[in-house]
Motif scaffolding. Structure first.
Motif: not given
Length: 122
Positions: A32, A69, A71, A81, A83
């Motif tokens: 992503p 991050t 996902w 995707w 988050k």
């Protein structure tokens, strides 16, 4: 399917390869990316599955702020995707920047339970 991260050298892009039990590559899934070019994205540090969904953890940098991050691939066919979490490196590790794969390795992830198991090499 076995999923793992590959780096497309010509396009300078990290992809997730899906390989079947015979070892044949079935597809490539894009990591992503945000629509803004403000961010510099790092290669995913971890790819795994949780509750039947593909999960990825990686880093991004905006200015002097580095973040981790997480996902989740909600729709495998459409590569949608979502988050789930973002946390700064300084909050997570106590320093501003770490390099995934060099300073730490992700062992397992469970995004819905807010659990990430990390092996720190320092």
């Amino acid at each position: 399917m076995l999923h793992f991260v590959v780096n497309h050298v010509q396009q300078d892009e990290a992809l997730i390869a899906a390989v079947n039990w015979e070892g044949k590559t079935c597809r490539f899934i894009s990591w992503p990316r945000p629509s803004s070019h403000v961010f510099h994205w790092a290669m995913p540090a971890y790819v795994g599955q949780s509750q039947g969904r593909l999960c990825c953890m990686g880093g991004d940098i905006e200015g002097n702020s580095a973040r981790v991050t997480i996902w989740v691939l909600e729709d495998y066919d459409k590569e949608e995707w979502v988050k789930k979490h973002t946390v700064s490196y300084s909050h997570l590790f106590g320093i501003s920047r770490w390099q995934p794969g060099f300073d730490y390795n992700v062992v397992a992830i469970h995004p819905d339970r807010n659990l990430v198991f990390i092996v720190v090499r320092r």
